[in-house]
Design a protein around this motif. Structure first.
Motif, PDB file in Angstrom:
ATOM      1  N   VAL A   5       0.840  -1.203   0.000  1.00 32.90           N
ATOM      2  CA  VAL A   5       0.000   0.000   0.000  1.00 32.90           C
ATOM      3  C   VAL A   5       0.868   1.244   0.000  1.00 32.90           C
ATOM      4  N   GLY A   6       1.968   1.235   0.761  1.00 39.06           N
ATOM      5  CA  GLY A   6       2.874   2.376   0.761  1.00 39.06           C
ATOM      6  C   GLY A   6       3.462   2.636  -0.610  1.00 39.06           C
ATOM      7  N   ILE A   7       3.840   1.578  -1.305  1.00 39.65           N
ATOM      8  CA  ILE A   7       4.398   1.738  -2.651  1.00 39.65           C
ATOM      9  C   ILE A   7       3.346   2.285  -3.602  1.00 39.65           C
ATOM     10  N   LEU A   8       2.131   1.749  -3.529  1.00 35.97           N
ATOM     11  CA  LEU A   8       1.070   2.214  -4.413  1.00 35.97           C
ATOM     12  C   LEU A   8       0.712   3.670  -4.153  1.00 35.97           C
ATOM     13  N   GLY A 254      -6.355   8.147  -6.271  1.00 39.38           N
ATOM     14  CA  GLY A 254      -6.468   6.695  -6.199  1.00 39.38           C
ATOM     15  C   GLY A 254      -7.807   6.187  -5.708  1.00 39.38           C
ATOM     16  N   HIS A 255      -8.739   7.103  -5.437  1.00 35.98           N
ATOM     17  CA  HIS A 255     -10.031   6.664  -4.904  1.00 35.98           C
ATOM     18  C   HIS A 255     -10.970   7.868  -4.918  1.00 35.98           C
ATOM     19  N   PHE A 256     -12.213   7.654  -4.494  1.00 32.18           N
ATOM     20  CA  PHE A 256     -13.135   8.777  -4.305  1.00 32.18           C
ATOM     21  C   PHE A 256     -12.741   9.597  -3.069  1.00 32.18           C
ATOM     22  N   PRO A 262      -3.567   8.551  12.263  1.00 34.05           N
ATOM     23  CA  PRO A 262      -2.703   9.207  13.246  1.00 34.05           C
ATOM     24  C   PRO A 262      -1.240   8.818  13.053  1.00 34.05           C
ATOM     25  N   GLY A 263      -0.371   9.814  13.049  1.00 32.72           N
ATOM     26  CA  GLY A 263       1.067   9.575  12.960  1.00 32.72           C
ATOM     27  C   GLY A 263       1.603   9.445  11.562  1.00 32.72           C
ATOM     28  N   ILE A 264       0.737   9.272  10.569  1.00 34.72           N
ATOM     29  CA  ILE A 264       1.177   9.143   9.174  1.00 34.72           C
ATOM     30  C   ILE A 264       1.076  10.516   8.524  1.00 34.72           C
ATOM     31  N   SER A 265       2.171  10.978   7.982  1.00 34.07           N
ATOM     32  CA  SER A 265       2.257  12.365   7.539  1.00 34.07           C
ATOM     33  C   SER A 265       1.530  12.618   6.234  1.00 34.07           C
ATOM     34  N   ARG A 266       1.257  11.556   5.454  1.00 29.27           N
ATOM     35  CA  ARG A 266       0.625  11.738   4.156  1.00 29.27           C
ATOM     36  C   ARG A 266      -0.711  11.016   4.102  1.00 29.27           C
ATOM     37  N   GLY A 267      -1.572  11.512   3.242  1.00 34.06           N
ATOM     38  CA  GLY A 267      -2.867  10.871   3.082  1.00 34.06           C
ATOM     39  C   GLY A 267      -2.751   9.569   2.306  1.00 34.06           C
ATOM     40  N   ILE A 268      -3.592   8.614   2.665  1.00 38.29           N
ATOM     41  CA  ILE A 268      -3.663   7.345   1.938  1.00 38.29           C
ATOM     42  C   ILE A 268      -4.724   7.512   0.866  1.00 38.29           C
ATOM     43  N   TRP A 269      -4.305   7.637  -0.364  1.00 40.05           N
ATOM     44  CA  TRP A 269      -5.278   7.837  -1.438  1.00 40.05           C
ATOM     45  C   TRP A 269      -5.529   6.570  -2.227  1.00 40.05           C
ATOM     46  N   HIS A 270      -4.683   5.549  -2.045  1.00 37.35           N
ATOM     47  CA  HIS A 270      -5.016   4.243  -2.607  1.00 37.35           C
ATOM     48  C   HIS A 270      -5.215   3.277  -1.457  1.00 37.35           C
ATOM     49  N   VAL A 271      -6.425   2.779  -1.325  1.00 33.71           N
ATOM     50  CA  VAL A 271      -6.771   1.827  -0.278  1.00 33.71           C
ATOM     51  C   VAL A 271      -7.439   0.645  -0.954  1.00 33.71           C
ATOM     52  N   PRO A 272      -7.113  -0.588  -0.548  1.00 29.29           N
ATOM     53  CA  PRO A 272      -7.829  -1.734  -1.123  1.00 29.29           C
ATOM     54  C   PRO A 272      -9.326  -1.572  -0.926  1.00 29.29           C
ATOM     55  N   THR A 273     -10.075  -1.537  -2.009  1.00 24.93           N
ATOM     56  CA  THR A 273     -11.514  -1.283  -1.921  1.00 24.93           C
ATOM     57  C   THR A 273     -12.275  -2.404  -2.587  1.00 24.93           C
ATOM     58  N   PHE A 274     -13.272  -2.895  -1.926  1.00 25.11           N
ATOM     59  CA  PHE A 274     -14.040  -4.011  -2.441  1.00 25.11           C
ATOM     60  C   PHE A 274     -15.497  -3.794  -2.081  1.00 25.11           C
ATOM     61  N   SER A 275     -16.350  -4.520  -2.738  1.00 24.95           N
ATOM     62  CA  SER A 275     -17.775  -4.311  -2.548  1.00 24.95           C
ATOM     63  C   SER A 275     -18.220  -4.875  -1.200  1.00 24.95           C
ATOM     64  N   ARG A 276     -19.493  -4.791  -0.934  1.00 25.23           N
ATOM     65  CA  ARG A 276     -19.996  -5.119   0.398  1.00 25.23           C
ATOM     66  C   ARG A 276     -19.617  -6.527   0.843  1.00 25.23           C
ATOM     67  N   GLY A 277     -19.603  -7.437  -0.120  1.00 24.87           N
ATOM     68  CA  GLY A 277     -19.375  -8.822   0.249  1.00 24.87           C
ATOM     69  C   GLY A 277     -18.029  -9.066   0.878  1.00 24.87           C
ATOM     70  N   ASN A 278     -16.960  -8.488   0.326  1.00 26.90           N
ATOM     71  CA  ASN A 278     -15.640  -8.760   0.882  1.00 26.90           C
ATOM     72  C   ASN A 278     -14.965  -7.492   1.396  1.00 26.90           C
TER      73      ASN A 278
END
Length: 581
Positions: A5-8, A254-256, A262-278
């Protein structure tokens, strides 16, 4: 996973990645420990005391199943927001569960040889599942070079749209780009075959057309220089790649939403995203920020302030081209520019110049309904027509050379209705092959709207202007929506463009193409190149100008105003589309 996730997100290796790994470890602990405790209590109740190896076996098997479900979305479709299951998905789900049990059995085996045999069987089973799912998820490409000309020839050619009176035209416009989110050849072919959609037919009569591959694998200057494949075909991500010609690891959308931990200096704009089921297996379960809850993490909608790389229309404006961008993805809040803008974001201000609002047709009060039916689709269609009428007025009162228009209407209709309208209300259905789609009346509402827009643009734009229709992705009617990146489309007509089918286009090629058509240089750090659609010796057949890079995006306000009620409605709509838990 934290490193990935950090690399992405373009972080590289450092403290932020370490903290993210800690958060993910806590997430998986919170997910699996209660399950293991319940399993242990069950074993005690039936008279068996679980040992340390039993807990390890449960953890290994559970992690394997959960992560396999993350990878093989086709296997978890029966619990998505449009529940269904293909034959391949059902077999995959059974196979994944069997592999999880096999992994647990390998840990529990007392004999080393038996342990390795079971582990080898698990690896072989996962490899077989991967092969089958990869085959099932292959994008569909029909023979457009044969199909489109035959469809246009089967019926009488409708007359071209009549030009509007001079006072209603856009005389200075050189290039119009119409972004129709989710538009696919799959839904266009049948109405064209039956003689409908006169606007599209008029555009196709003398145009270049073809598929547009959605986010294929390219080499990028990301940390560790990995060959990255972007698996999530989310609209903001793909349209930003279209606008910049750059990989998501570079352009910053990387997302909507983006997330702050907390403690992370940058925003996470790519997060693993999946539909309701998983979605339970993704990071987002602990990033949910319910209303009225005070949480240490924050979530905010992406905006143009989060963009890193220059968009093609910003490059055009820097070089003296006047620009009108209406509802173009990732453009809010609206910023001053040589032309006009309506930002597609909840961030305010939404219009530039602000005084133009008083001269525009008012949009209906409130937001369109989040659930789609014939009635709500018709209501949404009226809303979208008012928005297009606003752009018509802005283009007439503020003449521009480059005009951009975007609508998400067709994509939203497909998300809600493709399965029910195309496949019925069955919970399970067989779906190995690619079915022919016969668009229902619901589809035709959105198609007719886009067709009317195409016809109106052809009537208002000068004869020497280029008109391009573009989509970011299609839909796959075999399985769940567009997770397997079915291709989008392009149709382009204008002086110097060679009519006919053109193969090999990707979303990385669009920005270089549009810059070249405007006579502007293409950056060397763009992985794509201009489409080879120029007539030899024509006005677009000149040499491609080059520059090292186009640099950063235009600065935008970091925090525009947002109406909390509007923000909640956006979250409800994205949740209805399956993008939020």
């Amino acid at each position: 996973m934290g490193v990935a996730v950090g690399i992405l997100n373009g972080w590289g290796l450092g403290l932020d990645v370490g903290l993210l790994a800690v958060y993910l470890a806590l997430l998986y602990t919170a997910l699996f420990c209660p399950l293991l405790v319940l399993a242990g209590l069950g074993a005690v109740l039936v008279g068996r005391r679980p040992g340390r190896r039993a807990f390890v076996a449960g953890m290994v098997g559970g992690l394997l199943v959960f992560n396999a479900l993350l990878r093989f979305q086709v296997a978890a479709q029966f619990v998505t927001d449009t529940p269904h299951m293909t034959l391949v998905g059902a077999v995959s789900l059974v196979g994944i569960l069997a592999c999880g049990i096999g992994a647990a059995a390998a840990v529990l085996a007392d004999d080393r040889r038996r342990r390795w045999r079971r582990a080898a069987a698990v690896v072989g089973g996962l490899a077989l599942i991967w092969v089958v799912n990869t085959w099932q998820e292959r994008p569909l490409y029909r023979d457009l070079a044969t199909l489109v000309p035959s469809l246009l020839a089967d019926t009488s050619v409708p007359p071209a749209p009549a030009p509007v009176p001079p006072e209603q035209a856009w005389p200075e416009t050189r290039l119009v780009v119409l972004g129709f989110d989710g538009l696919s050849w799959e839904v266009l072919l049948e109405p064209l075959r039956s003689g409908e959609l006169p606007g599209f037919r008029a555009l196709l009569e003398d145009s270049a057309y073809g598929y547009v591959d959605t986010l294929p694998k390219v080499k990028v200057d990301a940390p560790l220089r990995w060959n990255l494949t972007w698996a999530e075909t989310l609209s903001p991500v793909i349209w930003e790649t279209i606008s910049t010609g750059k990989h998501p690891a570079e352009h910053g959308i990387g997302h909507f939403y983006q997330y702050r931990l907390p403690g992370i200096s940058r925003g996470i704009w790519h997060v693993p995203t999946f539909s309701r089921g998983n979605g339970l297996m993704g990071l987002r379960i602990f990033l949910r920020q319910p209303p009225r809850w005070k949480t240490p993490w924050q979530r905010k909608p992406m905006s143009s302030a989060d963009a890193r790389m220059a968009r093609f229309y910003e490059v055009a404006e820097r070089n003296g081209v006047s620009v009108g961008a209406f509802n173009w993805m990732n453009t809010g809040p609206a910023v001053p520019l040589n032309g006009f803008m309506r930002g597609k974001s909840l961030h305010k201000p939404r219009y530039y110049p602000p005084e133009i609002v008083d001269r525009l047709p008012p949009v209906p009060a409130g937001r369109p309904p989040k659930w789609y039916s014939i009635e709500s689709t018709e209501e949404r269609e009226r809303y979208e027509r008012v928005l297009y009428d606003q752009m018509v007025v802005m283009g007439r009162e503020i003449p521009v050379e480059l005009m951009l228009y975007y609508t998400h209407f067709h994509d939203g209709t497909n998300h809600h209705l493709w399965k029910r309208e195309g496949q019925g209300d069955k919970f399970f259905f067989a779906g190995v092959g690619h079915p022919e789609l016969d668009p229902s009346e619901v589809y035709m509402i959105s198609l007719r709207l886009m067709d009317d827009i195409v016809a109106d643009v052809l009537a208002r734009a000068p004869d020497d202007a280029i008109v391009m229709v573009l989509s970011d992705h299609g839909f796959d009617w075999r399985q769940y929506k567009h997770h397997n990146a079915p291709p989008g489309l392009f149709i382009a007509r204008g002086p110097g463009i060679e009519a006919g089918h053109h193969a090999g286009a990707t979303v990385y090629d669009i920005a270089p193409t549009l810059l070249h058509w405007l006579g502007l240089p293409v950056a060397d750090d763009m992985p794509g190149s201009p489409l080879s659609v120029a007539i030899p010796g024509g006005p677009l057949d000149g040499p491609v100008l080059r520059v090292a890079t186009h640099g950063s995006a235009k600065p935008a306000p970091s925090d525009g105003e947002m109406d909390p009620a509007e923000l909640q409605k956006l979250e409800d709509e994205l949740r209805a589309l399956g993008y939020l838990n």
